[in-house]
Design an enzyme around this catalytic site. Structure first.
Site, PDB file in Angstrom:
ATOM      1  CB  SER A  25      56.187  20.039  51.221  1.00  0.00           C
ATOM      2  OG  SER A  25      56.413  19.230  52.357  1.00  0.00           O
ATOM      3  CE1 TYR A  37      56.620  24.840  53.889  1.00  0.00           C
ATOM      4  CE2 TYR A  37      56.003  22.634  54.601  1.00  0.00           C
ATOM      5  CZ  TYR A  37      56.825  23.470  53.869  1.00  0.00           C
ATOM      6  OH  TYR A  37      57.855  22.947  53.127  1.00  0.00           O
TER       7      TYR A  37
HETATM    8  P1  NAP Z   1      65.642  27.318  53.477  1.00  0.00           P
HETATM    9  O1  NAP Z   1      66.942  26.624  53.683  1.00  0.00           O
HETATM   10  O2  NAP Z   1      64.941  27.939  54.644  1.00  0.00           O
HETATM   11  O3  NAP Z   1      65.847  28.421  52.344  1.00  0.00           O
HETATM   12  C1  NAP Z   1      64.754  29.197  51.955  1.00  0.00           C
HETATM   13  C2  NAP Z   1      65.155  30.046  50.769  1.00  0.00           C
HETATM   14  O4  NAP Z   1      63.991  30.788  50.328  1.00  0.00           O
HETATM   15  C3  NAP Z   1      66.196  31.092  51.107  1.00  0.00           C
HETATM   16  O5  NAP Z   1      66.991  31.257  49.955  1.00  0.00           O
HETATM   17  C4  NAP Z   1      65.372  32.344  51.364  1.00  0.00           C
HETATM   18  O6  NAP Z   1      66.076  33.553  51.142  1.00  0.00           O
HETATM   19  C5  NAP Z   1      64.284  32.159  50.342  1.00  0.00           C
HETATM   20  N1  NAP Z   1      63.041  32.883  50.605  1.00  0.00           N
HETATM   21  C6  NAP Z   1      62.173  32.716  51.625  1.00  0.00           C
HETATM   22  N2  NAP Z   1      61.136  33.541  51.499  1.00  0.00           N
HETATM   23  C7  NAP Z   1      61.355  34.251  50.371  1.00  0.00           C
HETATM   24  C8  NAP Z   1      60.636  35.274  49.713  1.00  0.00           C
HETATM   25  N3  NAP Z   1      59.483  35.746  50.194  1.00  0.00           N
HETATM   26  N4  NAP Z   1      61.151  35.780  48.569  1.00  0.00           N
HETATM   27  C9  NAP Z   1      62.324  35.315  48.074  1.00  0.00           C
HETATM   28  N5  NAP Z   1      63.032  34.343  48.653  1.00  0.00           N
HETATM   29  C10 NAP Z   1      62.561  33.830  49.790  1.00  0.00           C
HETATM   30  O7  NAP Z   1      64.573  26.338  52.813  1.00  0.00           O
HETATM   31  P2  NAP Z   1      64.708  24.933  52.054  1.00  0.00           P
HETATM   32  O8  NAP Z   1      64.540  23.863  53.048  1.00  0.00           O
HETATM   33  O9  NAP Z   1      65.852  24.917  51.116  1.00  0.00           O
HETATM   34  O10 NAP Z   1      63.332  24.964  51.240  1.00  0.00           O
HETATM   35  C11 NAP Z   1      63.224  25.259  49.866  1.00  0.00           C
HETATM   36  C12 NAP Z   1      61.837  24.842  49.410  1.00  0.00           C
HETATM   37  O11 NAP Z   1      61.673  23.448  49.647  1.00  0.00           O
HETATM   38  C13 NAP Z   1      60.712  25.546  50.160  1.00  0.00           C
HETATM   39  O12 NAP Z   1      59.661  25.843  49.263  1.00  0.00           O
HETATM   40  C14 NAP Z   1      60.278  24.492  51.173  1.00  0.00           C
HETATM   41  O13 NAP Z   1      58.940  24.659  51.552  1.00  0.00           O
HETATM   42  C15 NAP Z   1      60.485  23.229  50.369  1.00  0.00           C
HETATM   43  N6  NAP Z   1      60.596  22.025  51.187  1.00  0.00           N
HETATM   44  C16 NAP Z   1      61.632  21.890  52.075  1.00  0.00           C
HETATM   45  C17 NAP Z   1      61.688  20.722  52.842  1.00  0.00           C
HETATM   46  C18 NAP Z   1      62.785  20.472  53.841  1.00  0.00           C
HETATM   47  O14 NAP Z   1      62.684  19.512  54.622  1.00  0.00           O
HETATM   48  N7  NAP Z   1      63.841  21.284  53.869  1.00  0.00           N
HETATM   49  C19 NAP Z   1      60.701  19.736  52.718  1.00  0.00           C
HETATM   50  C20 NAP Z   1      59.675  19.933  51.823  1.00  0.00           C
HETATM   51  C21 NAP Z   1      59.644  21.067  51.052  1.00  0.00           C
HETATM   52  P3  NAP Z   1      67.046  34.192  52.295  1.00  0.00           P
HETATM   53  O15 NAP Z   1      68.265  33.301  52.357  1.00  0.00           O
HETATM   54  O16 NAP Z   1      67.388  35.547  51.772  1.00  0.00           O
HETATM   55  O17 NAP Z   1      66.266  34.177  53.569  1.00  0.00           O
END
Ligand code: NAP
Length: 250
Positions: free
Chosen positions: A145, A159
């Site tokens: 991130s 985080y």
């Molecule tokens: P999200 O919509 O909250 O989805 C998170 C995903 O991770 C879900 O599929 C969840 O499974 C899974 N997950 C969480 N903890 C887990 C674990 N311990 N074991 C296996 N699966 C797990 O998140 P997102 O925004 O798509 O984020 C994806 C990645 O991008 C993350 O690493 C996040 O830090 C990074 N990121 C996101 C943003 C943003 O603005 N969205 C910005 C920077 C970086 P369940 O559905 O079963 O809960």
């Protein structure tokens, strides 16, 4: 002849991971998505890929648990064969607060899911891909991130620090396995419209901060997925150890 392409996308049930799994399937990968709790969403991603003519499977596996990670990779070995691509995407953040309010349980949860989980999955991928272990190479993309360099004050420095660890994992592992056929890169998203912000207690966070983003808008999950799938591909054949920001200029 081109090898079978087989990808594991952790956190593939929603958000960036779901978009990445679908795009990887369109690019010809057989895809395994790992999820933590939301089986219905994971099954929906598999169905969408299958409707499109692709092949996919879903495995419930908490990446922070070693036994779950072993079971995840074993399931892929059995059904698809030798994994060629890993997207370490699963990640969590918790309620916005200052450092002086954070307890050890929270810090452990965040670092376990984000850092330990990515290390364990990378380990299992290297054991299968590395020419040192009789493998045929592959590619790993870690999802970090821009928080890693911004620090996320007043929100979630834990985080942000966990994502800085992912950057260092990328740089170190890339060098460690570069001569063994494995490329390791990292995508650092900015503010993307997904459900992760609700976990921080602010579902509308992207719209609140978008005026601070040079492009004046939040990003879509697909815009991150495209960078990830490109880094996995042979188009990025001379890239390893790179941290690629996809953040609208942030
Ligand atoms: P999200 O919509 O909250 O989805 C998170 C995903 O991770 C879900 O599929 C969840 O499974 C899974 N997950 C969480 N903890 C887990 C674990 N311990 N074991 C296996 N699966 C797990 O998140 P997102 O925004 O798509 O984020 C994806 C990645 O991008 C993350 O690493 C996040 O830090 C990074 N990121 C996101 C943003 C943003 O603005 N969205 C910005 C920077 C970086 P369940 O559905 O079963 O809960």
């Amino acid at each position: 002849m081109e090898r079978n392409r087989i990808a594991i996308v952790t956190g593939g049930s929603r958000g960036i991971g779901a978009a990445t799994a679908k795009l990887a399937a369109q690019a010809g990968y057989r895809v395994c998505i790992a999820y933590r709790h939301r089986q219905k969403e994971a099954d929906d991603v598999v169905s969408a890929i299958e409707r499109d003519g692709g092949e996919a499977m879903a495995v419930g596996a908490d990446v922070g648990r070693e036994a779950d990670v072993m079971r995840l990779f074993d399931a892929v070995d059995r059904r698809f064969g030798e994994v060629t691509a890993l997207v370490n995407n699963a990640g969590i953040l918790e309620r916005q607060m200052r450092v002086e309010e954070m307890d050890a349980e929270r810090l452990t949860r965040v670092f376990n899911a984000n850092v330990v989980g990515s290390f364990l999955c990378a380990r299992e991928a290297v054991r299968r891909m590395s020419t040192r272990h009789g493998g045929h190479g592959g590619a790993i993309v870690n999802v970090s991130s821009v928080a890693a360099r911004l620090g996320s004050p007043n929100e979630y420095i834990d985080y942000a620090a966990s994502k800085a660890a992912i950057d260092t994992l990328t740089v170190g592992l890339a060098k460690e396995v570069a001569a063994e056929g494995i490329r390791v890169n990292c995508v650092r998203p900015g503010s993307i419209y997904t459900e992760i912000h609700a976990s921080g207690g602010e579902p509308g966070r992207v719209d609140r901060v978008k005026s601070r983003i040079p492009m004046q808008r939040g990003g879509e999950a697909d815009e991150i997925a495209r960078a990830i799938v490109w880094l996995l591909s042979d188009e990025a054949s001379y890239m390893t150890g790179s941290l690629v920001d996809v953040a609208g200029g942030l």
